[in-house]
Design a protein around this motif. Structure first.
Motif, PDB file in Angstrom:
ATOM      1  N   ILE A  40      39.829  53.550  13.235  1.00  0.00           N
ATOM      2  CA  ILE A  40      38.939  52.694  14.032  1.00  0.00           C
ATOM      3  C   ILE A  40      39.192  51.220  13.697  1.00  0.00           C
ATOM      4  O   ILE A  40      39.287  50.371  14.570  1.00  0.00           O
ATOM      5  CB  ILE A  40      37.463  53.084  13.800  1.00  0.00           C
ATOM      6  N   GLY A  41      39.331  50.915  12.400  1.00  0.00           N
ATOM      7  CA  GLY A  41      39.629  49.544  11.988  1.00  0.00           C
ATOM      8  C   GLY A  41      40.957  49.057  12.542  1.00  0.00           C
ATOM      9  O   GLY A  41      41.093  47.903  12.947  1.00  0.00           O
ATOM     10  N   GLY A  42      41.956  49.945  12.571  1.00  0.00           N
ATOM     11  CA  GLY A  42      43.262  49.581  13.132  1.00  0.00           C
ATOM     12  C   GLY A  42      43.169  49.254  14.617  1.00  0.00           C
ATOM     13  O   GLY A  42      43.761  48.288  15.094  1.00  0.00           O
ATOM     14  N   VAL A  43      42.422  50.067  15.348  1.00  0.00           N
ATOM     15  CA  VAL A  43      42.248  49.822  16.782  1.00  0.00           C
ATOM     16  C   VAL A  43      41.525  48.496  17.012  1.00  0.00           C
ATOM     17  O   VAL A  43      41.913  47.694  17.871  1.00  0.00           O
ATOM     18  CB  VAL A  43      41.497  50.999  17.445  1.00  0.00           C
ATOM     19  N   VAL A  44      40.488  48.239  16.223  1.00  0.00           N
ATOM     20  CA  VAL A  44      39.750  46.978  16.355  1.00  0.00           C
ATOM     21  C   VAL A  44      40.655  45.793  16.019  1.00  0.00           C
ATOM     22  O   VAL A  44      40.651  44.775  16.715  1.00  0.00           O
ATOM     23  CB  VAL A  44      38.481  46.997  15.463  1.00  0.00           C
ATOM     24  N   ALA A  45      41.471  45.917  14.960  1.00  0.00           N
ATOM     25  CA  ALA A  45      42.385  44.839  14.582  1.00  0.00           C
ATOM     26  C   ALA A  45      43.398  44.565  15.690  1.00  0.00           C
ATOM     27  O   ALA A  45      43.697  43.394  16.008  1.00  0.00           O
ATOM     28  CB  ALA A  45      43.091  45.183  13.274  1.00  0.00           C
ATOM     29  N   ILE A  46      43.912  45.606  16.296  1.00  0.00           N
ATOM     30  CA  ILE A  46      44.869  45.427  17.397  1.00  0.00           C
ATOM     31  C   ILE A  46      44.201  44.743  18.583  1.00  0.00           C
ATOM     32  O   ILE A  46      44.780  43.843  19.203  1.00  0.00           O
ATOM     33  CB  ILE A  46      45.488  46.790  17.799  1.00  0.00           C
ATOM     34  N   LEU A  47      42.984  45.143  18.918  1.00  0.00           N
ATOM     35  CA  LEU A  47      42.264  44.514  20.022  1.00  0.00           C
ATOM     36  C   LEU A  47      42.012  43.026  19.749  1.00  0.00           C
ATOM     37  O   LEU A  47      42.188  42.184  20.625  1.00  0.00           O
ATOM     38  CB  LEU A  47      40.948  45.236  20.290  1.00  0.00           C
ATOM     39  N   ILE A  48      41.604  42.701  18.529  1.00  0.00           N
ATOM     40  CA  ILE A  48      41.363  41.289  18.176  1.00  0.00           C
ATOM     41  C   ILE A  48      42.662  40.508  18.256  1.00  0.00           C
ATOM     42  O   ILE A  48      42.699  39.393  18.788  1.00  0.00           O
ATOM     43  CB  ILE A  48      40.713  41.187  16.780  1.00  0.00           C
ATOM     44  N   LEU A  49      43.747  41.074  17.757  1.00  0.00           N
ATOM     45  CA  LEU A  49      45.044  40.408  17.818  1.00  0.00           C
ATOM     46  C   LEU A  49      45.473  40.158  19.261  1.00  0.00           C
ATOM     47  O   LEU A  49      45.959  39.075  19.598  1.00  0.00           O
ATOM     48  CB  LEU A  49      46.088  41.245  17.085  1.00  0.00           C
ATOM     49  N   MET A  50      45.251  41.136  20.128  1.00  0.00           N
ATOM     50  CA  MET A  50      45.620  40.971  21.534  1.00  0.00           C
ATOM     51  C   MET A  50      44.773  39.894  22.206  1.00  0.00           C
ATOM     52  O   MET A  50      45.278  39.111  23.012  1.00  0.00           O
ATOM     53  CB  MET A  50      45.470  42.305  22.273  1.00  0.00           C
ATOM     54  N   MET A  51      43.476  39.821  21.870  1.00  0.00           N
ATOM     55  CA  MET A  51      42.609  38.829  22.489  1.00  0.00           C
ATOM     56  C   MET A  51      42.961  37.416  22.033  1.00  0.00           C
ATOM     57  O   MET A  51      42.845  36.466  22.792  1.00  0.00           O
ATOM     58  CB  MET A  51      41.145  39.131  22.166  1.00  0.00           C
ATOM     59  N   MET A  52      43.390  37.290  20.795  1.00  0.00           N
ATOM     60  CA  MET A  52      43.670  35.964  20.258  1.00  0.00           C
ATOM     61  C   MET A  52      45.103  35.513  20.496  1.00  0.00           C
ATOM     62  O   MET A  52      45.444  34.364  20.227  1.00  0.00           O
ATOM     63  CB  MET A  52      43.351  35.939  18.764  1.00  0.00           C
ATOM     64  N   SER A  53      45.951  36.373  21.003  1.00  0.00           N
ATOM     65  CA  SER A  53      47.363  36.024  21.140  1.00  0.00           C
ATOM     66  C   SER A  53      47.632  35.034  22.255  1.00  0.00           C
ATOM     67  O   SER A  53      48.688  34.430  22.302  1.00  0.00           O
ATOM     68  CB  SER A  53      48.195  37.280  21.341  1.00  0.00           C
ATOM     69  N   GLY A  54      46.727  34.823  23.172  1.00  0.00           N
ATOM     70  CA  GLY A  54      46.931  33.803  24.183  1.00  0.00           C
ATOM     71  C   GLY A  54      47.265  34.374  25.531  1.00  0.00           C
ATOM     72  O   GLY A  54      46.480  34.347  26.438  1.00  0.00           O
ATOM     73  N   GLY A  55      48.424  34.859  25.694  1.00  0.00           N
ATOM     74  CA  GLY A  55      48.769  35.413  26.988  1.00  0.00           C
ATOM     75  C   GLY A  55      49.990  34.786  27.596  1.00  0.00           C
ATOM     76  O   GLY A  55      50.096  34.613  28.799  1.00  0.00           O
ATOM     77  N   GLY A  56      50.915  34.373  26.816  1.00  0.00           N
ATOM     78  CA  GLY A  56      52.156  33.877  27.385  1.00  0.00           C
ATOM     79  C   GLY A  56      52.431  32.443  27.011  1.00  0.00           C
ATOM     80  O   GLY A  56      51.890  31.884  26.073  1.00  0.00           O
ATOM     81  N   SER A  57      53.289  31.853  27.799  1.00  0.00           N
ATOM     82  CA  SER A  57      53.748  30.496  27.496  1.00  0.00           C
ATOM     83  C   SER A  57      53.093  29.470  28.401  1.00  0.00           C
ATOM     84  O   SER A  57      53.722  28.501  28.797  1.00  0.00           O
ATOM     85  CB  SER A  57      55.266  30.436  27.637  1.00  0.00           C
ATOM     86  N   LYS A  58      51.854  29.702  28.752  1.00  0.00           N
ATOM     87  CA  LYS A  58      51.143  28.739  29.592  1.00  0.00           C
ATOM     88  C   LYS A  58      50.723  27.562  28.725  1.00  0.00           C
ATOM     89  O   LYS A  58      50.152  27.731  27.662  1.00  0.00           O
ATOM     90  CB  LYS A  58      49.906  29.379  30.215  1.00  0.00           C
ATOM     91  N   THR A  59      51.009  26.364  29.196  1.00  0.00           N
ATOM     92  CA  THR A  59      50.624  25.170  28.459  1.00  0.00           C
ATOM     93  C   THR A  59      49.674  24.349  29.310  1.00  0.00           C
ATOM     94  O   THR A  59      49.741  24.365  30.529  1.00  0.00           O
ATOM     95  CB  THR A  59      51.844  24.305  28.099  1.00  0.00           C
ATOM     96  N   VAL A  60      48.805  23.639  28.638  1.00  0.00           N
ATOM     97  CA  VAL A  60      47.870  22.763  29.320  1.00  0.00           C
ATOM     98  C   VAL A  60      48.422  21.355  29.229  1.00  0.00           C
ATOM     99  O   VAL A  60      48.749  20.875  28.150  1.00  0.00           O
ATOM    100  CB  VAL A  60      46.475  22.832  28.671  1.00  0.00           C
ATOM    101  N   SER A  61      48.545  20.721  30.359  1.00  0.00           N
ATOM    102  CA  SER A  61      49.062  19.360  30.331  1.00  0.00           C
ATOM    103  C   SER A  61      47.975  18.406  30.783  1.00  0.00           C
ATOM    104  O   SER A  61      47.140  18.730  31.615  1.00  0.00           O
ATOM    105  CB  SER A  61      50.283  19.230  31.250  1.00  0.00           C
ATOM    106  N   GLY A  62      47.988  17.247  30.215  1.00  0.00           N
ATOM    107  CA  GLY A  62      47.024  16.223  30.562  1.00  0.00           C
ATOM    108  C   GLY A  62      47.682  15.118  31.353  1.00  0.00           C
ATOM    109  O   GLY A  62      48.832  15.236  31.786  1.00  0.00           O
ATOM    110  N   PRO A  63      46.982  14.030  31.533  1.00  0.00           N
ATOM    111  CA  PRO A  63      47.561  12.915  32.253  1.00  0.00           C
ATOM    112  C   PRO A  63      48.760  12.349  31.508  1.00  0.00           C
ATOM    113  O   PRO A  63      48.774  12.288  30.285  1.00  0.00           O
ATOM    114  CB  PRO A  63      46.426  11.894  32.326  1.00  0.00           C
ATOM    115  N   VAL A  64      49.759  11.959  32.242  1.00  0.00           N
ATOM    116  CA  VAL A  64      50.991  11.446  31.659  1.00  0.00           C
ATOM    117  C   VAL A  64      51.061   9.949  31.905  1.00  0.00           C
ATOM    118  O   VAL A  64      50.851   9.475  33.021  1.00  0.00           O
ATOM    119  CB  VAL A  64      52.207  12.149  32.294  1.00  0.00           C
ATOM    120  N   ILE A  65      51.381   9.207  30.863  1.00  0.00           N
ATOM    121  CA  ILE A  65      51.558   7.764  31.008  1.00  0.00           C
ATOM    122  C   ILE A  65      52.966   7.521  31.526  1.00  0.00           C
ATOM    123  O   ILE A  65      53.949   7.944  30.921  1.00  0.00           O
ATOM    124  CB  ILE A  65      51.330   7.037  29.665  1.00  0.00           C
TER     125      ILE A  65
END
Length: 159
Positions: A40-65
């Motif tokens: 059960i702890g292993g499954v929970v650890a995997i779920l937490i790791l998946m939630m915190m991993s981000g989801g790819g190479s999406k970057t947030v960009s702000g205004p550019v000077i």
């Protein structure tokens, strides 16, 4: 076999699998509780790791000077506003842009301090601040009732 019979058979099969899994998990809990709670702890650890991993190479960009050049013409465009009626604040000294109370409306009229977006300007001078080159731009208004007036704006608001 009809679709209804297939659906019933699939539901029954899923119920049987769920019951078998549940009974085997309960049997494991009785026989070896350390393995049960470890799983059960292993499954929970995997779920937490998946939630915190981000989801790819999406970057947030702000205004550019932009690379602003002294003497060139640009327009004022607020980098942080989506409202077409938003204004760009011009101040007499660079660095004082954030040092005003936005709740007061008295400073919004006259003195060419709040310019509408799209106002044509030319760059008179650039100044660095906080270790960043060309943070502020001294602009001269090129059209409208404030033509010829100048003031400092954030360089990110000059496009």
């Amino acid at each position: 076999m009809s679709n209804e019979e297939n659906a019933k058979e699939t539901v029954e099969s899923a119920k049987n699998m769920a019951n078998n899994l549940l009974s085997s998990m309960m049997g494991l809990k009785e026989k070896n509780p350390k393995a049960f709670f470890g799983a059960i702890g292993g499954v929970v650890a995997i779920l937490i790791l998946m939630m915190m991993s981000g989801g790819g190479s999406k970057t947030v960009s702000g205004p550019v000077i932009k690379n602003l050049v002294v003497g060139q013409r640009y327009v004022l465009k607020s980098a942080n506003a989506y409202d077409k009626d938003a204004t760009v604040r011009l101040v007499s000294v660079p660095g004082t842009i954030a040092a005003y109370d936005d709740t007061e409306e008295a400073d919004r009229v006259g003195a060419c301090q709040h310019m509408p977006q799209g106002t044509p300007v030319s760059i008179l001078e650039l100044q660095e601040a906080y270790g960043k080159k060309n943070t502020y731009a001294k602009v001269q208004i090129e059209e409208g009732e404030c033509k010829g007036n100048s003031g400092w704006a954030l360089s990110v608001d000059v496009q």
